[in-house]
Design a protein around this motif. Sequence first.
Motif, PDB file in Angstrom:
ATOM      1  N   GLU A 186       0.830  -1.137  -0.238  1.00  0.00           N
ATOM      2  CA  GLU A 186      -0.100  -0.057   0.112  1.00  0.00           C
ATOM      3  C   GLU A 186       0.849   1.323   0.089  1.00  0.00           C
ATOM      4  OE1 GLU A 186      -4.035  -1.440   2.654  1.00  0.00           O
ATOM      5  OE2 GLU A 186      -2.571  -0.345   3.395  1.00  0.00           O
ATOM      6  N   ILE A 187       0.515   2.254  -0.307  1.00  0.00           N
ATOM      7  CA  ILE A 187       1.275   3.535  -0.513  1.00  0.00           C
ATOM      8  C   ILE A 187       0.124   4.918  -0.058  1.00  0.00           C
ATOM      9  CG2 ILE A 187       2.517   3.000  -2.341  1.00  0.00           C
ATOM     10  CD1 ILE A 187       0.979   4.747  -4.430  1.00  0.00           C
ATOM     11  N   VAL A 188       0.584   5.518   0.353  1.00  0.00           N
ATOM     12  CA  VAL A 188      -0.121   7.034   0.415  1.00  0.00           C
ATOM     13  C   VAL A 188       0.086   8.227  -0.294  1.00  0.00           C
ATOM     14  CG1 VAL A 188       1.419   7.638   2.611  1.00  0.00           C
ATOM     15  CG2 VAL A 188      -1.119   8.370   2.491  1.00  0.00           C
ATOM     16  N   LEU A 189      -0.668   8.660  -0.887  1.00  0.00           N
ATOM     17  CA  LEU A 189      -0.762   9.976  -1.677  1.00  0.00           C
ATOM     18  C   LEU A 189      -1.520  11.090  -1.048  1.00  0.00           C
ATOM     19  CD1 LEU A 189      -1.289   8.450  -5.322  1.00  0.00           C
ATOM     20  CD2 LEU A 189       0.908   8.720  -4.142  1.00  0.00           C
ATOM     21  N   GLU A 190      -0.660  12.106  -0.944  1.00  0.00           N
ATOM     22  CA  GLU A 190      -1.109  13.629  -0.541  1.00  0.00           C
ATOM     23  C   GLU A 190      -1.638  14.451  -1.277  1.00  0.00           C
ATOM     24  OE1 GLU A 190      -0.325  16.183   3.643  1.00  0.00           O
ATOM     25  OE2 GLU A 190       1.092  14.786   2.720  1.00  0.00           O
ATOM     26  N   GLY A 191      -2.805  15.198  -1.259  1.00  0.00           N
ATOM     27  CA  GLY A 191      -3.264  16.211  -2.203  1.00  0.00           C
ATOM     28  C   GLY A 191      -4.057  15.532  -3.291  1.00  0.00           C
ATOM     29  N   HIS A 192      -4.791  16.905  -3.898  1.00  0.00           N
ATOM     30  CA  HIS A 192      -5.461  16.679  -5.106  1.00  0.00           C
ATOM     31  C   HIS A 192      -4.556  16.302  -6.309  1.00  0.00           C
ATOM     32  CE1 HIS A 192      -8.569  18.999  -3.095  1.00  0.00           C
ATOM     33  NE2 HIS A 192      -9.212  18.258  -3.821  1.00  0.00           N
ATOM     34  N   ARG A 193      -3.364  16.842  -6.318  1.00  0.00           N
ATOM     35  CA  ARG A 193      -2.719  16.466  -7.700  1.00  0.00           C
ATOM     36  C   ARG A 193      -2.364  15.257  -7.694  1.00  0.00           C
ATOM     37  NH1 ARG A 193       2.877  19.865  -9.579  1.00  0.00           N
ATOM     38  NH2 ARG A 193       3.170  18.773 -11.501  1.00  0.00           N
ATOM     39  N   LEU A 194      -1.651  14.651  -6.833  1.00  0.00           N
ATOM     40  CA  LEU A 194      -1.129  13.101  -6.861  1.00  0.00           C
ATOM     41  C   LEU A 194      -2.218  12.155  -6.920  1.00  0.00           C
ATOM     42  CD1 LEU A 194       1.966  13.174  -4.228  1.00  0.00           C
ATOM     43  CD2 LEU A 194       2.008  12.910  -6.699  1.00  0.00           C
ATOM     44  N   ILE A 195      -3.418  12.473  -6.084  1.00  0.00           N
ATOM     45  CA  ILE A 195      -4.562  11.401  -6.218  1.00  0.00           C
ATOM     46  C   ILE A 195      -5.071  11.520  -7.713  1.00  0.00           C
ATOM     47  CG2 ILE A 195      -6.759  11.183  -5.327  1.00  0.00           C
ATOM     48  CD1 ILE A 195      -5.917  12.168  -2.628  1.00  0.00           C
ATOM     49  N   LYS A 196      -5.056  12.671  -8.187  1.00  0.00           N
ATOM     50  CA  LYS A 196      -5.809  12.844  -9.752  1.00  0.00           C
ATOM     51  C   LYS A 196      -4.839  12.312 -10.547  1.00  0.00           C
ATOM     52  CE  LYS A 196      -8.510  17.038  -9.432  1.00  0.00           C
ATOM     53  NZ  LYS A 196      -8.494  18.524  -9.895  1.00  0.00           N
TER      54      LYS A 196
ATOM     55  N   PRO B  42     -10.924  15.325  11.706  1.00  0.00           N
ATOM     56  CA  PRO B  42     -10.671  16.616  11.866  1.00  0.00           C
ATOM     57  C   PRO B  42      -9.406  17.033  11.361  1.00  0.00           C
ATOM     58  CG  PRO B  42     -11.074  15.499  13.843  1.00  0.00           C
ATOM     59  CD  PRO B  42     -10.963  14.460  12.873  1.00  0.00           C
ATOM     60  N   TYR B  43      -9.222  18.265  11.052  1.00  0.00           N
ATOM     61  CA  TYR B  43      -7.976  18.832  10.134  1.00  0.00           C
ATOM     62  C   TYR B  43      -6.524  18.501  11.003  1.00  0.00           C
ATOM     63  CZ  TYR B  43      -4.823  21.690   7.650  1.00  0.00           C
ATOM     64  OH  TYR B  43      -3.503  22.308   7.252  1.00  0.00           O
ATOM     65  N   LYS B  44      -6.959  18.728  12.168  1.00  0.00           N
ATOM     66  CA  LYS B  44      -5.561  18.387  13.223  1.00  0.00           C
ATOM     67  C   LYS B  44      -4.941  16.900  13.043  1.00  0.00           C
ATOM     68  CE  LYS B  44      -6.573  21.742  16.755  1.00  0.00           C
ATOM     69  NZ  LYS B  44      -6.791  21.831  18.212  1.00  0.00           N
ATOM     70  N   THR B  45      -6.009  15.819  12.723  1.00  0.00           N
ATOM     71  CA  THR B  45      -5.666  14.489  12.560  1.00  0.00           C
ATOM     72  C   THR B  45      -4.639  14.618  11.102  1.00  0.00           C
ATOM     73  OG1 THR B  45      -7.286  13.824  13.655  1.00  0.00           O
ATOM     74  CG2 THR B  45      -6.345  12.275  12.328  1.00  0.00           C
TER      75      THR B  45
ATOM     76  N   SER C 207       0.565  14.404   8.187  1.00  0.00           N
ATOM     77  CA  SER C 207       1.073  14.841   6.813  1.00  0.00           C
ATOM     78  C   SER C 207       2.269  14.959   6.925  1.00  0.00           C
ATOM     79  CB  SER C 207       0.314  16.174   6.633  1.00  0.00           C
ATOM     80  OG  SER C 207       0.919  16.864   5.476  1.00  0.00           O
ATOM     81  N   SER C 208       3.067  15.029   5.614  1.00  0.00           N
ATOM     82  CA  SER C 208       4.511  15.466   5.564  1.00  0.00           C
ATOM     83  C   SER C 208       4.811  16.828   5.109  1.00  0.00           C
ATOM     84  CB  SER C 208       5.116  14.300   4.613  1.00  0.00           C
ATOM     85  OG  SER C 208       4.557  14.398   3.281  1.00  0.00           O
ATOM     86  N   LEU C 209       3.752  17.396   5.007  1.00  0.00           N
ATOM     87  CA  LEU C 209       4.011  18.669   4.562  1.00  0.00           C
ATOM     88  C   LEU C 209       3.744  19.724   5.680  1.00  0.00           C
ATOM     89  CD1 LEU C 209       1.676  18.767   1.331  1.00  0.00           C
ATOM     90  CD2 LEU C 209       4.024  18.375   1.582  1.00  0.00           C
ATOM     91  N   THR C 210       4.381  20.970   5.758  1.00  0.00           N
ATOM     92  CA  THR C 210       4.066  21.911   6.579  1.00  0.00           C
ATOM     93  C   THR C 210       2.660  22.606   6.774  1.00  0.00           C
ATOM     94  OG1 THR C 210       6.331  22.949   6.125  1.00  0.00           O
ATOM     95  CG2 THR C 210       4.915  24.233   7.354  1.00  0.00           C
ATOM     96  N   THR C 211       2.036  22.567   5.657  1.00  0.00           N
ATOM     97  CA  THR C 211       0.562  22.990   5.511  1.00  0.00           C
ATOM     98  C   THR C 211      -0.059  22.089   4.806  1.00  0.00           C
ATOM     99  OG1 THR C 211       1.065  25.397   5.359  1.00  0.00           O
ATOM    100  CG2 THR C 211      -1.078  24.702   4.770  1.00  0.00           C
TER     101      THR C 211
END
Length: 426
Positions: free
Chosen positions: A123-133, A168-171, A176-180
Amino acid sequence: MVFGNILHNVRPLVKTYQANPNIKFTLIRTYAKWVSRRPVKILNEDELFECEDTTVEKEVPREKIVSSRRRGRKSRQAKQKEPEETENAMKKRQFTKLKENDKIVTSIMTNLKSRKRREKDKEIVLEGHRLIKDAMKVGLVPKLILFNDSTDLEELNLPEEVTLYKVPYKTIQLWSSLTTAPGLLGIFNTPDLQNNAAHDNNDAIPLTVICDNIREPGNLGSIMRAVAGVGCEKLIVMKGCVDLWDPKVLRSAAGTHFRLPIHSFPTWDEIPSLISDDSNIFVADSNFGDEYMPQYSPELIESSLNIFDVDPAELISKLTFGERTEELSITNKRMMKQFLLKLPVMPYYAMDYTRKESVIILSGETEGLNFDSCRFLNERKGIRINIPLAKGVDSLNAGVALGIVTFEIKRQFLRKQQTLNESLCK
C-alpha cells in the motif's frame, strides 16, 4: 463685563438707525476663541479637491434599491444552500465521521509510515489533489480517502466502493509530511510502474537511465522529472536507492511516478534482459578528472585493476582481514574511483547518441557506484562522459548532471529528425 461690552458696541448702531431708519445693516458673525468652528463652505472647492462632491446626496431610484436587496437576499440564500447540498450529497456517499484520535486512523497511518509494513501490505499513501488525480488518470482506484472538507471530494469523482473517513484537520496535519497539510489523503494499492505510459511511449528516445546508490529523496525525484521530461524509454532504480514512495520523492517527482515506465529494484543479473545487447553504456561524471584524483599506493591500484578477476566474496574476505568495517568501506570506494579512472572518458557533448540505444548509469554524490555496477561497466566496456565545470566546482547535483546529459541526447535526436525532414522536402 461681557454684557457691558455688547451694549458699548450696539449703542452707536441704535443712534444711527434712529437718525436714518432706511439704512441697512450687514451682520457679521463673530466667534469666541473657545467655541468650535464649523465652516459653512470652502471657497474654490473645485480647485482644491479633484473629486466629486460627496456632500450632495444622489437620488437612487427605489427600484434599484429593491433589486439590490433582493440580490443580496438571493446570494445569502445560495450560500446557505451550498453546504446543505454538499452535505446531502455526502450523506448519499455514506462516509464515516471519526474523532481526532481515533484508533482506525492511527492504525492505518502507522503502518503506512513504515517502509517495511508498507511494502508488506503493498500500500502507498498519496497526499493532495494533484497526486491523487494523477493516480486516478492511469486507472488506479483509491481504497480509502481521509478528508476534512467535503468540497475536496467533488473534483475527484470517486467510485462508490471507495471508503471515506471524515476526520478533523488536526488529525490530517499530524500525519501529513507537509508544513501546510492539504487536508486530503488517499491510500492505494502499490501499482506496477513497469507498464506506465505504454500508449505514450512511441515518441520516446532510445535511452535508459539506471540509478545506483541514489540515497537522497530529492535527488531521485529530480532524476525522475528529468527522465520523464526528456522522454526516456524507461528508468531502472536499483536496490540501495531510496524508497520510490517516500513522501519527499513523491513531492519532488511531481506526479512522474505515473508517467514513466519504472523498473523497481531488479538485480544486476536482470539488467541485460532490460536493455539491448549492442547498447552503449555510459557512466555520468560531473567532473571526475584525473588531475583531481589523489595518488594511492601501487597495491591499491593493482587491486583495482584486477578487482573483477577475483570473486567478490574472496575479495571481501581478503579486505576484511585486519581491517575495520569503516576502513573497508573507504577502501572499496577508493577502488571504485580508481577503476572509473581507467575507463575511456569523453565530454558529454562530443558523443553521438543517435546510433544505438544509450544506457546511462548514475550514482549518488556521496556513495558512488557499487561493485556490481562497476563490474557491469567493465563487462560492457562502458564510457565515462564528463561534464566540464568551472570556478573550482568539483561536482553537480545528480539530477542536474543527468538533466544536462539527457537533454543533449534529446537535442541530437531532434536535430537528426530535422535534417531528415529537410532532405525529404528537397
